[in-house]
Enzyme design. Structure first.
Site, PDB file in Angstrom:
ATOM      1  N   GLY A   7       0.822  -1.214   0.000  1.00 60.93           N
ATOM      2  CA  GLY A   7       0.000   0.000   0.000  1.00 60.93           C
ATOM      3  C   GLY A   7       0.847   1.251   0.000  1.00 60.93           C
ATOM      4  N   ALA A 129      -1.032  11.405   9.522  1.00 62.31           N
ATOM      5  CA  ALA A 129      -0.119  11.388   8.382  1.00 62.31           C
ATOM      6  C   ALA A 129      -0.848  11.862   7.136  1.00 62.31           C
ATOM      7  CB  ALA A 129       0.407   9.968   8.164  1.00 62.31           C
ATOM      8  N   LYS A 182     -11.584   1.839  18.538  1.00 63.06           N
ATOM      9  CA  LYS A 182     -11.205   2.714  17.408  1.00 63.06           C
ATOM     10  C   LYS A 182     -12.382   2.902  16.446  1.00 63.06           C
ATOM     11  CE  LYS A 182      -8.344   5.102  14.777  1.00 63.06           C
ATOM     12  NZ  LYS A 182      -8.161   4.666  13.478  1.00 63.06           N
ATOM     13  N   ASN A 186     -13.994   6.380  14.998  1.00 65.19           N
ATOM     14  CA  ASN A 186     -14.155   6.654  13.561  1.00 65.19           C
ATOM     15  C   ASN A 186     -15.618   6.856  13.175  1.00 65.19           C
ATOM     16  OD1 ASN A 186     -11.427   4.501  12.983  1.00 65.19           O
ATOM     17  ND2 ASN A 186     -11.451   6.640  12.441  1.00 65.19           N
ATOM     18  N   SER A 248      -9.641  11.150   7.793  1.00 66.81           N
ATOM     19  CA  SER A 248      -9.385  10.468   6.519  1.00 66.81           C
ATOM     20  C   SER A 248     -10.629  10.528   5.616  1.00 66.81           C
ATOM     21  CB  SER A 248      -8.967   9.018   6.773  1.00 66.81           C
ATOM     22  OG  SER A 248      -9.914   8.377   7.591  1.00 66.81           O
ATOM     23  N   GLU A 260     -14.339   5.121   3.528  1.00 68.12           N
ATOM     24  CA  GLU A 260     -14.431   3.855   4.269  1.00 68.12           C
ATOM     25  C   GLU A 260     -15.746   3.763   5.057  1.00 68.12           C
ATOM     26  OE1 GLU A 260     -10.167   2.140   5.159  1.00 68.12           O
ATOM     27  OE2 GLU A 260     -10.411   4.082   6.132  1.00 68.12           O
TER      28      GLU A 260
HETATM   29  O1  PAF Z   1      -9.562   8.138  10.154  1.00 66.86           O
HETATM   30  C1  PAF Z   1      -9.040   9.100  10.762  1.00 66.86           C
HETATM   31  O2  PAF Z   1      -8.925  10.234  10.290  1.00 66.86           O
HETATM   32  C2  PAF Z   1      -8.440   8.845  12.138  1.00 66.86           C
HETATM   33  O3  PAF Z   1      -8.585   7.484  12.423  1.00 66.86           O
HETATM   34  C3  PAF Z   1      -9.012   9.687  13.279  1.00 66.86           C
HETATM   35  C4  PAF Z   1      -8.728   9.028  14.596  1.00 66.86           C
HETATM   36  C5  PAF Z   1     -10.492   9.935  13.157  1.00 66.86           C
HETATM   37  C6  PAF Z   1      -8.291  10.993  13.361  1.00 66.86           C
HETATM   38  O4  PAF Z   1      -8.427  11.822  12.254  1.00 66.86           O
END
Ligand code: PAF
Length: 294
Positions: A7, A129, A182, A186, A248, A260
Site C-alpha cells: 500500500g 499522516a 477505534k 471513527n 481520513s 471507508e
Molecule cells: O480516520 C481518521 O482520520 C483517524 O482514524 C481519526 C482518529 C479519526 C483521526 O483523524
C-alpha cells in the site's frame, strides 16, 4: 528482519519509512508504476515538523512480484481493498507467517479466515499522516500503533521491539476491544467531519455538533457493546489531540475518492440489524456519505 508493506498511501509510506530507518530490509509493494518510479528516483521522504528524513526502500509492483523471503507483511491498503488483495497475498507471500492488518473499521475481518496458514495480527494506527505526493509524507501527529493477535496470531514476533521514538508499537491482548474502541471513534468523527467539512477539533466547539456526536456515540457503544462514559472520554481526547487534522473521510471526500463508510458506519448498521438495535443517526450519516460519494 525482512518486512513487506503493501500500500502506497499515507499509512503504508509511514510504516515503510520508519521501519527502514530501523535498518530493517523493507520492501514496499505498490500498484502504480509512476509511484514506483518516483520513490526509486527520489527516495521516500518523511517530514515531521521542521525535520525531514529520506530513505531508499525497495519498491516493487504488487502485480509483478512474488516473494518467498518476507518475514512480516503489513497490509496498509484501504479496508475495501482487502477483499481484492487477498488472493494475491495468498499466492505471492506463501512463506510469510506473520501478517498485520491496519485498516479502519471491522468490515475486512470477514475475509480473514482464508488466511489460516498465517499468524494474523490486527493494528490500530493513531498517527496523523498526510501524503503530499507519491514519495513525500507529512507526519502531522506522533501517535502509536496498537497491535493485538487475531485468532491464533502468535508467531513470536516482538512488535514492541520495532518501536522508534516517533513510531512506537504497543502490544495488547484483546483485538476486539482494541478495534471496537477505534471503530467507535471513527464512526463519530469521520462522517461528521466529512459532512460538515471541518477539522476534528471543530466538532467540540459547537453545541449542536456535540449533540450529534453524543447520539452517534451512544448508538455505536450499544452495538459494539462498549462502555459509553469511557468511550466518550477517549473520543473527546482524540478530537482534542488531532484538533487541526482533517479526518481520513473528509480527505477522501475532498479528493473525490471512495470513503471507508462501509467499513465504519456500514459495519455498525449491519451489526445493529443482527442485534435488533435501532441506529437512526448512524443510518442518517451513512446515507449522506454514500450520496456524497456518488
Ligand atoms: O480516520 C481518521 O482520520 C483517524 O482514524 C481519526 C482518529 C479519526 C483521526 O483523524
Amino acid at each position: 528482519m525482512k518486512i513487506g508493506v503493501i500500500g502506497g498511501g499515507s499509512i503504508g509510506l509511514l510504516f515503510t519509512a520508519y521501519l527502514a530507518e530501523s535498518a530493517h530490509e523493507v520492501t514496499l509493494f505498490v500498484r502504480r508504476e509512476a509511484q514506483q518510479q518516483a520513490i526509486h528516483t527520489m527516495g521516500l521522504t518523511v517530514k515531521a515538523g521542521s525535520s525531514a528524513y529520506t530513505c531508499q526502500p525497495k519498491v516493487c509492483l504488487l502485480s509483478e512480484t512474488g516473494r518467498n523471503d518476507i518475514d512480516v507483511l503489513i497490509v496498509a491498503v484501504k479496508s475495501y481493498d482487502v477483499e481484492h488483495i487477498m488472493p494475491e497475498i495468498i499466492e505471492k507471500f506463501k512463506n510469510t507467517r506473520s501478517i498485520l492488518f491496519v485498516q479502519n473499521g471491522m468490515q475486512h475481518l470477514r475475509f480473514l479466515p482464508h488466511f489460516k496458514m498465517h499468524s494474523i495480527y490486527m493494528g490500530v494506527v493513531e498517527h496523523g499522516a498526510m501524503k503530499e505526493s507519491d514519495h513525500l509524507i507529512n507526519h502531522t501527529g506522533v501517535g502509536r500503533t496498537k497491535i493485538a493477535p487475531y485468532l491464533d496470531g502468535h508467531s513470536g514476533i516482538n512488535w514492541e521491539k520495532l518501536s522508534k521514538e516517533k513510531f512506537p508499537f504497543f502490544y495488547q491482548n484483546d483485538w476486539y476491544a482494541m478495534l471496537s474502541e477505534k471503530l467507535h471513534i471513527n464512526a463519530v468523527i469521520n462522517p461528521l467531519t466529512a459532512i460538515l467539512r471541518v477539522p476534528n477539533g471543530a466538532l467540540l466547539t459547537n453545541p449542536h455538533w456535540l449533540d450529534l456526536m453524543e447520539q452517534l456515540s451512544e448508538e455505536a457503544c450499544k452495538v459494539l457493546n462498549i462502555k459509553y462514559h469511557e468511550a466518550w472520554k477517549d473520543l473527546v481526547a482524540v478530537c482534542e489531540n488531532t484538533s487541526l487534522n482533517k479526518s481520513s473521510m473528509l480527505r477522501d471526500i475532498e479528493n473525490k475518492r471512495r470513503t471507508e463508510i462501509e467499513a465504519i458506519n456500514g459495519f455498525i448498521l449491519n451489526s445493529a440489524k443482527g442485534k435488533n438495535i435501532e441506529v437512526p443517526n448512524n443510518r442518517f450519516v451513512y446515507q449522506i456519505i454514500k450520496g456524497m460519494e456518488e
